[in-house]
Design an enzyme around this catalytic site. Structure first.
Site, mmCIF file in Angstrom:
data_model
loop_
_atom_site.group_PDB
_atom_site.id
_atom_site.type_symbol
_atom_site.label_atom_id
_atom_site.label_comp_id
_atom_site.label_asym_id
_atom_site.label_seq_id
_atom_site.Cartn_x
_atom_site.Cartn_y
_atom_site.Cartn_z
ATOM 1 N N VAL A 63 -33.674 15.956 7.094
ATOM 2 C CA VAL A 63 -32.383 16.770 7.055
ATOM 3 C C VAL A 63 -32.582 17.494 5.665
ATOM 4 O O VAL A 63 -32.901 17.124 4.630
ATOM 5 C CB VAL A 63 -31.636 15.358 6.499
ATOM 6 C CG1 VAL A 63 -30.188 15.672 5.969
ATOM 7 C CG2 VAL A 63 -31.466 14.507 7.734
ATOM 8 N N ALA A 108 -33.303 17.971 0.526
ATOM 9 C CA ALA A 108 -33.681 17.656 1.673
ATOM 10 C C ALA A 108 -34.284 16.124 1.763
ATOM 11 O O ALA A 108 -34.485 15.651 0.727
ATOM 12 C CB ALA A 108 -34.581 18.443 2.109
ATOM 13 N N LYS A 109 -34.625 15.673 2.817
ATOM 14 C CA LYS A 109 -35.174 14.318 2.803
ATOM 15 C C LYS A 109 -35.929 14.155 4.306
ATOM 16 O O LYS A 109 -35.080 14.421 5.185
ATOM 17 C CB LYS A 109 -34.288 13.294 2.362
ATOM 18 C CG LYS A 109 -35.063 11.795 2.150
ATOM 19 C CD LYS A 109 -35.325 11.978 0.421
ATOM 20 C CE LYS A 109 -35.850 10.948 -0.039
ATOM 21 N NZ LYS A 109 -35.829 10.915 -1.564
ATOM 22 N N GLY A 110 -36.872 13.308 4.210
ATOM 23 C CA GLY A 110 -37.194 12.873 5.602
ATOM 24 C C GLY A 110 -37.779 11.201 5.664
ATOM 25 O O GLY A 110 -37.991 10.801 4.567
#
Ligand code: GLU
Length: 419
Positions: A63, A108-110
């Site tokens: 994201v 952001a992040k995953g």
């Protein structure tokens, strides 16, 4: 007996925090519409050939919440409880976090929904490489730069760097941070989150006229952030009386020998069974009387069911989102000083920024340079947040959100909308 964590949706919490700070900043609806929600959400299926020969499918996400102030930045989490909403919340917090420490990144992040503790190295490598190839169009040193988070580490970053580089045809170390030193990692990155937590605790003690020497500390979660924070607090003369990890909790009223606990955890994988300690129920940990509580595990550790029992004077949020809104209100009302996550644990992403700068310049710094710069960044951010708290008479969490959200709002206003 304390109740266990209730399910709270982290993304609802992130949106609620946004609204509170945006109201305090009197942000107009146009600005809110432009910065509140994620810019881009990618969900992918990751098929992996398991050691037994069969194929398993994992759900995974990346994201990008904001690119207003620079490329997306944020870790990748491997955990059975990863959901899209959790990753959206964590990406949102990264945006405000990067702005609080004033580094030129968005958020952001995953995440991959998996149980890394029950996977072999080979399975983890194949999953990481396939996940990297699935999110490849989104990432890059100028686009979005992943890093470690819960249950990912420098080895994971090396696999991502290699997969990305092989696809492009040449080595691109700046695509991830938190890499091994030999691949362009930064000295001091591994301990950066814990070190940043330590600096913000030092600032808090100064502000509250407390001395760290002899202060009692409880640390929930003994991974990268929790163990390093515990180590630095121990070295500064604080008494770490209890620590826990996902398998158990140890307690010693006279203080645990933290370097030895870290040594044992490295050898055995857990803290339980440490000599000169008694095992206590992890649920009792939060209720211990202490000066400083460091929640360094997952979201929602302190919630409506256990907040009233918390006995600490200071809470240093080494984890992301460890307090639910109900817990937050309870603790604020009781005068507990909370160092909010987007300030407290921002040391990790700050040294990620230093790593990225070094990779881009192909010029590497000495460890002391990293520590000195990190200390300056963390202490400046603490001072900026505290000033808003005192000027506006708001809790530290709202003050931190006001600082971060205010900076993003200012940037988006000047950029405008294209096309
Ligand atoms: N996962 C860490 C965080 O939540 C570090 C992110 C990064 O270095 O990009 O802040």
């Amino acid at each position: 007996m304390l109740t266990t964590a209730v399910a709270e949706n982290a993304y609802d919490l992130a949106l609620e925090n946004f609204d509170t700070a945006a109201d305090a900043l009197e942000l107009n609806q146009d600005i809110r519409a432009m910065i509140k929600y994620p810019e881009r959400v990618l969900m992918v299926t990751v098929p992996v050939r398991m050691d037994g020969g069969h194929i398993r499918r994992f759900e995974a996400y990346r994201v990008q919440h904001s690119s207003v102030r620079g490329p997306g930045k944020g870790g990748i989490r491997y955990h059975p409880q990863v959901t899209l909403d959790e990753v959206k919340a964590l990406a949102t917090w990264m945006t405000w976090k990067c702005a609080v420490v004033n580094i030129p990144f968005g958020g952001a992040k995953g995440g991959v929904t998996c149980d890394p503790k029950h996977m072999s190295q080979g399975e983890l490598e194949r999953m990481t490489r396939r996940y990297t190839s699935a999110i490849l169009p989104l990432i890059g040193p100028d686009q979005d730069i992943p890093a470690p988070d819960v249950y990912t580490n420098p080895q994971t970053m090396a696999w991502i760097m290699d997969t990305y580089s092989m696809t492009k045809g040449y080595a691109i170390p700046g695509v991830v941070t938190g890499k091994p030193i030999c691949l362009g990692g930064s000295l001091g990155r591994n301990e950066a989150t814990g070190r940043g937590v330590f600096y913000t605790i030092q600032c808090t003690c100064e502000h509250l006229h407390m001395t760290l020497k002899g202060a009692t500390v409880v640390v929930q979660g003994f991974g990268n952030a929790g163990s390093i924070a515990a180590q630095l607090l121990h070295e500064a003369g604080a008494k770490v009386i209890a620590v826990s990890d996902s398998t158990g909790c140890i307690y010693n009223q006279n203080g645990l020998n933290i370097p030895e606990v870290i040594h044992m955890k490295a050898l055995t994988g857990h803290v339980e069974g440490f000599p000169e300690s008694e095992a206590i129920d992890p649920n009792e940990l939060l209720a211990l009387n202490c000066d400083i509580l460091v929640p360094a595990a997952l979201e929602n550790a302190v919630h409506a069911g256990n907040a009233a029992a918390v006995g600490a004077k200071i809470i240093a949020e080494a984890a992301n989102g460890p307090l639910t809104p109900a817990a937050d209100r309870n603790l604020e009302n009781r005068g507990v000083f909370i160092i909010p996550d987007i300030l407290c644990n921002a040391g990790g992403v700050t040294v990620s920024y230093f790593e990225w700068v070094q990779d881009e310049q192909h010029l590497f710094w000495e460890a002391q340079d990293v520590y000195d710069r990190l200390e300056r960044v963390m202490k400046t951010a603490f001072r900026d947040v505290l000033k808003i708290r005192l000027d506006r008479k708001v809790p530290m969490r709202i003050a931190a959100n006001m600082l971060g959200i205010g900076r993003v709002a200012e940037a988006v206003q000047i950029r405008g909308i294209y096309p």
